[in-house]
Design an enzyme around this catalytic site. Structure first.
Site, PDB file in Angstrom:
ATOM      1  CG  HIS A 101       0.612  10.416  -6.367  1.00  0.00           C
ATOM      2  ND1 HIS A 101       0.333   9.894  -7.605  1.00  0.00           N
ATOM      3  CD2 HIS A 101       1.018   9.364  -5.587  1.00  0.00           C
ATOM      4  CE1 HIS A 101       0.571   8.588  -7.583  1.00  0.00           C
ATOM      5  NE2 HIS A 101       0.987   8.246  -6.381  1.00  0.00           N
ATOM      6  CG  ASN A 142      -0.876   5.019  -7.521  1.00  0.00           C
ATOM      7  OD1 ASN A 142      -0.487   5.712  -8.458  1.00  0.00           O
ATOM      8  ND2 ASN A 142      -0.164   4.841  -6.415  1.00  0.00           N
ATOM      9  CB  CYS A 199       3.961   8.462  -7.693  1.00  0.00           C
ATOM     10  SG  CYS A 199       3.543   6.721  -7.610  1.00  0.00           S
TER      11      CYS A 199
HETATM   12  N1  ACO Z   1      -7.879  -7.152   1.041  1.00  0.00           N
HETATM   13  C1  ACO Z   1      -8.064  -7.597   2.282  1.00  0.00           C
HETATM   14  N2  ACO Z   1      -7.109  -7.547   3.232  1.00  0.00           N
HETATM   15  C2  ACO Z   1      -5.923  -7.039   2.880  1.00  0.00           C
HETATM   16  C3  ACO Z   1      -5.657  -6.552   1.592  1.00  0.00           C
HETATM   17  C4  ACO Z   1      -6.691  -6.643   0.653  1.00  0.00           C
HETATM   18  N3  ACO Z   1      -6.562  -6.213  -0.621  1.00  0.00           N
HETATM   19  N4  ACO Z   1      -4.405  -6.089   1.554  1.00  0.00           N
HETATM   20  C5  ACO Z   1      -3.880  -6.269   2.769  1.00  0.00           C
HETATM   21  N5  ACO Z   1      -4.796  -6.841   3.572  1.00  0.00           N
HETATM   22  C6  ACO Z   1      -4.654  -7.204   4.979  1.00  0.00           C
HETATM   23  C7  ACO Z   1      -3.231  -7.379   5.378  1.00  0.00           C
HETATM   24  O1  ACO Z   1      -2.771  -8.681   5.038  1.00  0.00           O
HETATM   25  C8  ACO Z   1      -3.314  -7.177   6.873  1.00  0.00           C
HETATM   26  O2  ACO Z   1      -3.779  -8.362   7.460  1.00  0.00           O
HETATM   27  P1  ACO Z   1      -3.132  -8.863   8.851  1.00  0.00           P
HETATM   28  O3  ACO Z   1      -3.445  -7.758   9.842  1.00  0.00           O
HETATM   29  O4  ACO Z   1      -3.861 -10.139   9.097  1.00  0.00           O
HETATM   30  O5  ACO Z   1      -1.677  -9.013   8.588  1.00  0.00           O
HETATM   31  C9  ACO Z   1      -4.423  -6.126   7.019  1.00  0.00           C
HETATM   32  O6  ACO Z   1      -5.140  -6.133   5.777  1.00  0.00           O
HETATM   33  C10 ACO Z   1      -3.910  -4.731   7.276  1.00  0.00           C
HETATM   34  O7  ACO Z   1      -2.856  -4.503   6.378  1.00  0.00           O
HETATM   35  P2  ACO Z   1      -2.071  -3.147   6.364  1.00  0.00           P
HETATM   36  O8  ACO Z   1      -0.999  -3.186   5.316  1.00  0.00           O
HETATM   37  O9  ACO Z   1      -1.668  -2.747   7.716  1.00  0.00           O
HETATM   38  O10 ACO Z   1      -3.253  -2.163   5.901  1.00  0.00           O
HETATM   39  P3  ACO Z   1      -3.242  -0.623   5.719  1.00  0.00           P
HETATM   40  O11 ACO Z   1      -4.337  -0.005   6.465  1.00  0.00           O
HETATM   41  O12 ACO Z   1      -1.863  -0.035   5.895  1.00  0.00           O
HETATM   42  O13 ACO Z   1      -3.600  -0.481   4.177  1.00  0.00           O
HETATM   43  C11 ACO Z   1      -2.516  -0.097   2.070  1.00  0.00           C
HETATM   44  C12 ACO Z   1      -2.772  -1.062   3.199  1.00  0.00           C
HETATM   45  C13 ACO Z   1      -3.832   0.243   1.406  1.00  0.00           C
HETATM   46  C14 ACO Z   1      -1.578  -0.719   1.049  1.00  0.00           C
HETATM   47  C15 ACO Z   1      -1.890   1.198   2.654  1.00  0.00           C
HETATM   48  O14 ACO Z   1      -0.826   0.888   3.504  1.00  0.00           O
HETATM   49  C16 ACO Z   1      -1.406   2.122   1.572  1.00  0.00           C
HETATM   50  O15 ACO Z   1      -2.170   2.656   0.789  1.00  0.00           O
HETATM   51  N6  ACO Z   1      -0.109   2.375   1.535  1.00  0.00           N
HETATM   52  C17 ACO Z   1       0.449   3.235   0.526  1.00  0.00           C
HETATM   53  C18 ACO Z   1       0.894   2.374  -0.584  1.00  0.00           C
HETATM   54  C19 ACO Z   1       0.864   3.048  -1.898  1.00  0.00           C
HETATM   55  O16 ACO Z   1       0.106   3.968  -2.167  1.00  0.00           O
HETATM   56  N7  ACO Z   1       1.678   2.572  -2.810  1.00  0.00           N
HETATM   57  C20 ACO Z   1       1.636   3.031  -4.151  1.00  0.00           C
HETATM   58  C21 ACO Z   1       2.895   3.489  -4.682  1.00  0.00           C
HETATM   59  S1  ACO Z   1       3.606   4.820  -3.761  1.00  0.00           S
HETATM   60  C22 ACO Z   1       2.621   6.066  -3.920  1.00  0.00           C
HETATM   61  O17 ACO Z   1       1.900   6.169  -4.867  1.00  0.00           O
HETATM   62  C23 ACO Z   1       2.638   7.083  -2.853  1.00  0.00           C
END
Ligand code: ACO
Length: 334
Positions: free
Chosen positions: A259, A289, A119
């Site tokens: 980003h 993204n 990214c």
């Molecule tokens: N729908 C429903 N539930 C979901 C989904 C979904 N699509 N995805 C995950 N969950 C669940 C998980 O399984 C978890 O359930 P559990 O508590 O029973 O285990 C619960 O939701 C919470 O999951 P978390 O991972 O803690 O959720 P969080 O609030 O952290 O959000 C997310 C997840 C959106 C991926 C966040 O962590 C994020 O955006 N991280 C950055 C990742 C990113 O941007 N990556 C891209 C590349 S790097 C970059 O561009 C910077």
């Protein structure tokens, strides 16, 4: 008398996203998720997907360059010296997608390469272009940020498939003629946590085998929370540092171009910088993204608002980890 240093400036912007829309209702039918979860956790409503078989990231990049060409009065591909193609989804591991793009647009005098910094790739590419122009060695550089994320996303994995989309953006960088342009940058990387956001198979450490395919190691995998925390702290730190280094306050800024990974990451940055919401530019709702394409797509969607002299911060964070911020003064009014 000392010659005046050469400052690089963005002189044109183009962008492209595929026509096919993948919205949250579509994803509800594919994995165990909901529109409410996706919108509240990421801010994303829909993304664009390049569906046609047999075409790759270069297809979108060429469309973005077509768009850019319309905005350049004296477009002549033979005057382009360098093409930097930021992507983690090249058409093929070999050869460089930059070379194919050069041939397709008639950039017969250019050299170039693909740049892999996830990214942050487009930001790293701008920095390289600015340095080459600043050195006086090259005059015209095309910097492309493009990714076909749908080719490396597992559409059975709800923790990643809701986040990403496909797209491409391109800018032309040349020597500034009015004193505005690239002002400063801070770029960083740290590979300690490279497994927190990775595609395990397909490189030299683990080639693609039937075992790898069974484990889905050919797809992007991440520790979402780790990435989230590192993205907010990384982008905030370099942005605050670049403001301090240039004696700027957030009030001095016309715009921040972050980003587009997650709306909450962008809002976290906005809060920590103390910058007005309308100055922090976003299009993540519509595209998700798009990795290397997010920054040029934001520039393309908003550049009609920019005025010559506007102080703008670009900041990115991505796999590696790689991150950084750049400060530029926009060089033209549309
Ligand atoms: N729908 C429903 N539930 C979901 C989904 C979904 N699509 N995805 C995950 N969950 C669940 C998980 O399984 C978890 O359930 P559990 O508590 O029973 O285990 C619960 O939701 C919470 O999951 P978390 O991972 O803690 O959720 P969080 O609030 O952290 O959000 C997310 C997840 C959106 C991926 C966040 O962590 C994020 O955006 N991280 C950055 C990742 C990113 O941007 N990556 C891209 C590349 S790097 C970059 O561009 C910077």
């Amino acid at each position: 008398m000392q010659p005046k240093p050469i400052k690089a400036a963005i002189t044109a912007v183009g962008g492209y996203v595929p026509e096919d829309v993948l919205n949250n209702a579509d994803l509800e039918k594919m994995v165990d998720t909901s529109n409410d979860w996706i919108v509240s956790r990421t801010g994303i409503h829909e993304r664009r997907i390049l569906k046609e078989e047999g075409i790759g990231t270069s297809f979108m990049a060429l469309k973005a360059i077509d768009d850019l060409k319309q905005k350049v009065a004296d477009w002549n591909p033979e005057t382009i010296d360098l093409i930097i193609f930021a992507t983690i989804t090249p058409d093929m591991p070999l050869s460089a997608t930059a070379a194919y793009v050069a041939s397709q647009i008639g950039a017969t005098q250019a050299f170039g390469y693909d740049l892999t910094a996830a990214c942050s790739g487009f930001l790293y590419g701008l920095s390289t272009a600015a340095a080459f122009i600043g050195s006086g060695r090259y005059k015209k550089v095309l910097v492309i940020g493009a990714d076909k994320m749908s080719s490396i996303v597992d559409y059975e994995d709800r923790t990643t498939c809701v986040l990403f989309g496909d797209g491409a953006g391109a800018v032309l960088m040349e020597a500034s003629t009015n004193g505005y342009g690239w002002e400063d940058e801070i770029l960083r990387m740290n590979g300690e946590q490279r497994m927190a956001l990775t595609i395990k198979a397909g490189g030299s450490m683990q080639p693609i085998t039937s075992e790898a395919l069974k484990n889905k190691d050919n797809y992007l995998q991440q520790e979402g929370r780790t990435v989230y925390k590192m993205a907010v702290s990384g982008m905030c730190q370099v942005t605050l540092d670049i403001l301090a280094n240039n004696q700027l306050s957030s009030d001095d800024l016309a715009y921040v171009v972050p980003h587009q990974a997650n709306l909450r990451i962008i809002e976290g940055l906005q809060d920590r910088l103390g910058v007005a919401e309308q100055k922090v530019l976003k299009n993540i709702q519509y595209y998700g993204n798009t990795t290397a394409a997010t920054l040029p797509l934001v520039l393309n969607d908003y550049h009609h608002k920019f005025k010559a002299g506007d102080k703008i911060i670009l900041t990115a964070f991505g796999g590696g980890f790689t991150w950084g911020a750049a400060y530029l003064t926009w060089a033209y009014s549309t």
